[in-house]
Design a protein around this motif. Structure first.
Motif, PDB file in Angstrom:
ATOM      1  N   TYR A 266      34.376  22.680  36.446  1.00 17.52           N
ATOM      2  CA  TYR A 266      33.198  22.808  35.576  1.00 17.52           C
ATOM      3  C   TYR A 266      32.467  24.123  35.866  1.00 17.52           C
ATOM      4  CZ  TYR A 266      28.411  22.099  33.954  1.00 17.52           C
ATOM      5  OH  TYR A 266      27.180  22.267  33.355  1.00 17.52           O
ATOM      6  N   LEU A 267      32.334  24.478  37.140  1.00 19.98           N
ATOM      7  CA  LEU A 267      31.680  25.743  37.503  1.00 19.98           C
ATOM      8  C   LEU A 267      32.444  26.932  36.937  1.00 19.98           C
ATOM      9  CD1 LEU A 267      30.726  25.171  41.274  1.00 19.98           C
ATOM     10  CD2 LEU A 267      29.437  24.594  39.207  1.00 19.98           C
ATOM     11  N   ILE A 268      33.760  26.879  37.034  1.00 23.10           N
ATOM     12  CA  ILE A 268      34.591  27.977  36.531  1.00 23.10           C
ATOM     13  C   ILE A 268      34.431  28.131  35.031  1.00 23.10           C
ATOM     14  CG2 ILE A 268      36.987  28.684  36.132  1.00 23.10           C
ATOM     15  CD1 ILE A 268      37.651  27.584  38.907  1.00 23.10           C
ATOM     16  N   ALA A 269      34.445  27.005  34.304  1.00 21.82           N
ATOM     17  CA  ALA A 269      34.321  27.049  32.844  1.00 21.82           C
ATOM     18  C   ALA A 269      32.997  27.687  32.431  1.00 21.82           C
ATOM     19  CB  ALA A 269      34.447  25.642  32.267  1.00 21.82           C
ATOM     20  N   CYS A 270      31.903  27.298  33.088  1.00 17.76           N
ATOM     21  CA  CYS A 270      30.593  27.865  32.753  1.00 17.76           C
ATOM     22  C   CYS A 270      30.498  29.336  33.151  1.00 17.76           C
ATOM     23  CB  CYS A 270      29.492  27.069  33.425  1.00 17.76           C
ATOM     24  SG  CYS A 270      29.271  25.407  32.760  1.00 17.76           S
ATOM     25  N   ALA A 271      31.119  29.690  34.281  1.00 17.54           N
ATOM     26  CA  ALA A 271      31.069  31.078  34.738  1.00 17.54           C
ATOM     27  C   ALA A 271      31.768  32.017  33.762  1.00 17.54           C
ATOM     28  CB  ALA A 271      31.685  31.199  36.123  1.00 17.54           C
TER      29      ALA A 271
ATOM     30  N   TYR B 192      31.285  46.815  34.724  1.00 17.85           N
ATOM     31  CA  TYR B 192      31.117  46.286  36.077  1.00 17.85           C
ATOM     32  C   TYR B 192      30.787  44.799  36.068  1.00 17.85           C
ATOM     33  CZ  TYR B 192      31.376  50.949  38.135  1.00 17.85           C
ATOM     34  OH  TYR B 192      31.803  52.183  38.558  1.00 17.85           O
ATOM     35  N   ALA B 193      29.912  44.379  35.149  1.00 17.12           N
ATOM     36  CA  ALA B 193      29.531  42.965  35.108  1.00 17.12           C
ATOM     37  C   ALA B 193      30.726  42.081  34.772  1.00 17.12           C
ATOM     38  CB  ALA B 193      28.414  42.758  34.086  1.00 17.12           C
ATOM     39  N   THR B 194      31.569  42.534  33.859  1.00 15.21           N
ATOM     40  CA  THR B 194      32.768  41.765  33.496  1.00 15.21           C
ATOM     41  C   THR B 194      33.719  41.666  34.689  1.00 15.21           C
ATOM     42  OG1 THR B 194      32.606  42.493  31.197  1.00 15.21           O
ATOM     43  CG2 THR B 194      34.722  41.616  31.915  1.00 15.21           C
ATOM     44  N   LEU B 195      33.971  42.789  35.345  1.00 15.90           N
ATOM     45  CA  LEU B 195      34.869  42.809  36.493  1.00 15.90           C
ATOM     46  C   LEU B 195      34.349  41.928  37.627  1.00 15.90           C
ATOM     47  CD1 LEU B 195      37.296  43.945  38.079  1.00 15.90           C
ATOM     48  CD2 LEU B 195      35.837  45.893  38.718  1.00 15.90           C
ATOM     49  N   PHE B 196      33.070  42.067  37.958  1.00 15.44           N
ATOM     50  CA  PHE B 196      32.505  41.298  39.065  1.00 15.44           C
ATOM     51  C   PHE B 196      32.475  39.806  38.746  1.00 15.44           C
ATOM     52  CE2 PHE B 196      29.856  45.319  40.115  1.00 15.44           C
ATOM     53  CZ  PHE B 196      30.943  45.867  40.775  1.00 15.44           C
ATOM     54  N   SER B 197      32.209  39.455  37.495  1.00  8.51           N
ATOM     55  CA  SER B 197      32.214  38.039  37.101  1.00  8.51           C
ATOM     56  C   SER B 197      33.603  37.432  37.269  1.00  8.51           C
ATOM     57  CB  SER B 197      31.744  37.884  35.653  1.00  8.51           C
ATOM     58  OG  SER B 197      30.407  38.295  35.484  1.00  8.51           O
ATOM     59  N   LEU B 198      34.624  38.177  36.843  1.00 10.06           N
ATOM     60  CA  LEU B 198      36.001  37.689  36.975  1.00 10.06           C
ATOM     61  C   LEU B 198      36.391  37.510  38.445  1.00 10.06           C
ATOM     62  CD1 LEU B 198      37.785  39.783  34.203  1.00 10.06           C
ATOM     63  CD2 LEU B 198      37.511  37.287  34.230  1.00 10.06           C
ATOM     64  N   LEU B 199      35.974  38.433  39.294  1.00  9.97           N
ATOM     65  CA  LEU B 199      36.298  38.328  40.714  1.00  9.97           C
ATOM     66  C   LEU B 199      35.572  37.144  41.356  1.00  9.97           C
ATOM     67  CD1 LEU B 199      36.321  42.101  41.675  1.00  9.97           C
ATOM     68  CD2 LEU B 199      38.283  40.543  41.712  1.00  9.97           C
ATOM     69  N   ALA B 200      34.321  36.905  40.956  1.00 11.50           N
ATOM     70  CA  ALA B 200      33.601  35.741  41.476  1.00 11.50           C
ATOM     71  C   ALA B 200      34.327  34.450  41.100  1.00 11.50           C
ATOM     72  CB  ALA B 200      32.166  35.722  40.937  1.00 11.50           C
ATOM     73  N   ILE B 201      34.822  34.363  39.867  1.00  9.80           N
ATOM     74  CA  ILE B 201      35.558  33.187  39.403  1.00  9.80           C
ATOM     75  C   ILE B 201      36.860  33.023  40.171  1.00  9.80           C
ATOM     76  CG2 ILE B 201      36.817  32.220  37.430  1.00  9.80           C
ATOM     77  CD1 ILE B 201      34.645  33.508  35.646  1.00  9.80           C
ATOM     78  N   LEU B 202      37.562  34.124  40.403  1.00  8.34           N
ATOM     79  CA  LEU B 202      38.825  34.080  41.138  1.00  8.34           C
ATOM     80  C   LEU B 202      38.622  33.483  42.529  1.00  8.34           C
ATOM     81  CD1 LEU B 202      41.800  34.807  41.715  1.00  8.34           C
ATOM     82  CD2 LEU B 202      40.998  37.106  42.374  1.00  8.34           C
ATOM     83  N   PHE B 203      37.613  33.958  43.246  1.00 10.76           N
ATOM     84  CA  PHE B 203      37.396  33.474  44.616  1.00 10.76           C
ATOM     85  C   PHE B 203      36.837  32.054  44.627  1.00 10.76           C
ATOM     86  CE2 PHE B 203      37.459  38.122  45.462  1.00 10.76           C
ATOM     87  CZ  PHE B 203      38.554  38.110  46.307  1.00 10.76           C
TER      88      PHE B 203
ATOM     89  N   TYR C 274      36.466  32.664  51.221  1.00  5.21           N
ATOM     90  CA  TYR C 274      36.487  32.778  49.761  1.00  5.21           C
ATOM     91  C   TYR C 274      35.090  32.565  49.166  1.00  5.21           C
ATOM     92  CZ  TYR C 274      41.606  32.631  49.995  1.00  5.21           C
ATOM     93  OH  TYR C 274      42.930  32.915  50.255  1.00  5.21           O
ATOM     94  N   GLN C 275      34.322  31.665  49.750  1.00  5.01           N
ATOM     95  CA  GLN C 275      32.956  31.468  49.259  1.00  5.01           C
ATOM     96  C   GLN C 275      32.120  32.732  49.490  1.00  5.01           C
ATOM     97  OE1 GLN C 275      30.795  28.165  50.966  1.00  5.01           O
ATOM     98  NE2 GLN C 275      28.993  28.528  49.693  1.00  5.01           N
ATOM     99  N   SER C 276      32.332  33.388  50.617  1.00  3.00           N
ATOM    100  CA  SER C 276      31.604  34.626  50.920  1.00  3.00           C
ATOM    101  C   SER C 276      31.948  35.731  49.929  1.00  3.00           C
ATOM    102  CB  SER C 276      31.911  35.071  52.352  1.00  3.00           C
ATOM    103  OG  SER C 276      31.510  34.096  53.287  1.00  3.00           O
ATOM    104  N   LEU C 277      33.221  35.853  49.590  1.00  2.13           N
ATOM    105  CA  LEU C 277      33.628  36.853  48.595  1.00  2.13           C
ATOM    106  C   LEU C 277      33.091  36.497  47.216  1.00  2.13           C
ATOM    107  CD1 LEU C 277      37.292  37.374  49.829  1.00  2.13           C
ATOM    108  CD2 LEU C 277      35.466  39.094  49.856  1.00  2.13           C
TER     109      LEU C 277
END
Length: 413
Positions: free
Chosen positions: A382-387, A288-299, A315-318
């Motif tokens: 930069y945020l995406i790379a760290c995420a 779940y943590a992997t999936l949710f992290s990827l979705l946060a990065i996508l949005f 998109y920020q809300s998602l």
């Protein structure tokens, strides 16, 4: 049997007060992010200098995470919580009297030191007041206050800023903090935090050393996950007000109202994550943590490429919703993996790594924005790379039953 409702009532009061303390701390922080546009004008700050002001809080906040956890484990949560709130409230008031850039940086650093002791101390109070099988839920309810504070702050601080000016906003919030500190001191009595847990967990005769705790791989993975997610969320919190006003053309009041929406969805994500932790996430945290992290990065990626303000906020809300779900896992797992007598130290260390990300982010983003002549894509990248560090740590996250922790985890059932 008759004292069970009384004990439950006391726990609910304690949780409500801890939640209020978190909301206050977040209101203090978010007031700066809402006020930063006006502060930048008054002090004639460049993007780099603005980033340093925002980061100065996190320098003190990060520095105090581990000592704050150790102090809470050693001296108890009541004293540390009360001292922390009084200390940060004093420097919230001082923020309203800042007379120069250097003074603002020093005041915000000391303000961060005060707030830095609260996360671990409040988590320690949860461990002291709640049975082990209720701690994960209580912890995530308490931590949802982070996002709720993000809802409250723009709705309260923005109109106040327009009405009484940014300096008076900080003075008013600081005075409110003194009242909250007194309430927590009054209600966090030793009798409410002892002999209340009714837990069936093995107790060690000696508290594990900090060195022993540092050998725990799960602790480091949770910390790295929080580094990635903290970088993401604090990058958005710190720079979205400026981005929405300068790039997307919103006025101050419109910006304040709209930024409360992603904060609300983040709170919802955290609360849902806490409720689902034991029933659905337990034993499957890494999936779940992997999936949710990827979705946060996508949005997050979709956010800064959105063609309209409406889609930016959507998109920020998602993004914040899925961030909240990851955050719930990060904050709930320690209560299942670690013993009560090291909860303060463990959460303090996890939050320390997270706040390193929060410390670096405003300054790094400010530098990137300045280097690229006011363009934001590099800063968001930069945020995406760290995420993605959160994704990598999540993939290797051990289930509690498989953890290499030598402190007993709760057995199922």
């Amino acid at each position: 049997m008759n004292d069970i409702p009384s004990k439950n009532s006391k726990r609910h009061v304690i949780l409500t007060l801890l939640f209020t303390g978190w909301c206050l701390s977040y209101l203090d922080r978010m007031a700066m992010n809402v006020s930063i546009v006006e502060i930048a004008k008054e002090f004639h700050l460049s993007p780099s200098a603005l980033g340093v002001v925002l980061s100065s809080f996190f320098a003190g906040y990060a520095l105090m995470q581990v000592p704050g956890g150790w102090l809470a484990d050693k001296y108890g949560s009541r004293k540390i919580i009360t001292i922390a709130i009084i200390f940060w409230s004093i420097f919230t008031v001082f923020t309203g009297f800042a007379w120069s850039l250097l003074a603002m940086i020093m005041i915000r650093f000391l303000f961060g030191l005060g707030e830095g002791a609260y996360p671990a101390a409040s988590s320690k109070a949860i461990a002291d007041a709640f049975p082990k099988d209720e701690r994960a839920k209580a912890q995530t309810i308490m931590m949802s206050s982070n996002s709720l504070g993000g809802v409250i702050a723009p709705l309260i601080a923005t109109p106040l800023l327009v009405w009484i000016g940014w300096r008076n906003v900080f003075i008013a919030i600081g005075l409110l903090g003194i009242i909250v500190a007194w309430l927590l001191w009054y209600y966090l009595k030793p009798e409410n935090l002892s002999e209340n847990t009714g837990e069936n967990e093995t107790k060690r005769t000696e508290k594990p050393s900090f060195k022993e705790l540092m050998k725990n791989a799960t602790l480091w993975k949770l910390g790295i996950m929080w580094f990635g997610m903290s970088t993401l969320i604090w990058g958005l919190i710190s720079w979205m007000p400026v981005y929405l006003t300068q790039v997307r053309g919103l006025d101050l009041l419109s910006m304040g109202m709209l930024t409360s929406i992603p904060a609300l969805t983040g709170a919802v994500g955290t609360i849902i994550g806490g409720r689902l932790f034991l029933s659905h996430f337990y034993g499957k945290e890494k999936i779940y943590a992997t999936l949710f992290s990827l979705l946060a990065i996508l949005f997050l990626y979709l956010l800064f490429n959105a063609p309209s303000v409406a889609l930016v906020i959507t998109y920020q809300s998602l993004c914040t919703t899925f961030h909240g779900l990851v955050f719930a896992i990060i904050m709930a797992m320690p209560h299942q993996v670690f013993e009560k007598n090291v909860i303060g130290s463990s959460i303090g260390f996890i939050n320390f790594l997270g706040m390193i990300g929060a410390l670096l982010t405003p300054t790094v983003m400010g530098m990137l924005i300045e280097i690229f002549n006011g363009s934001y894509p590099a800063a968001f990248s930069y945020l995406i790379a760290c995420a993605f560090l959160s994704v990598l740590a999540s993939i290797t996250l051990a289930r509690p039953a498989e953890s290499d922790v030598d402190m007993p985890a709760q057995s199922e059932g």
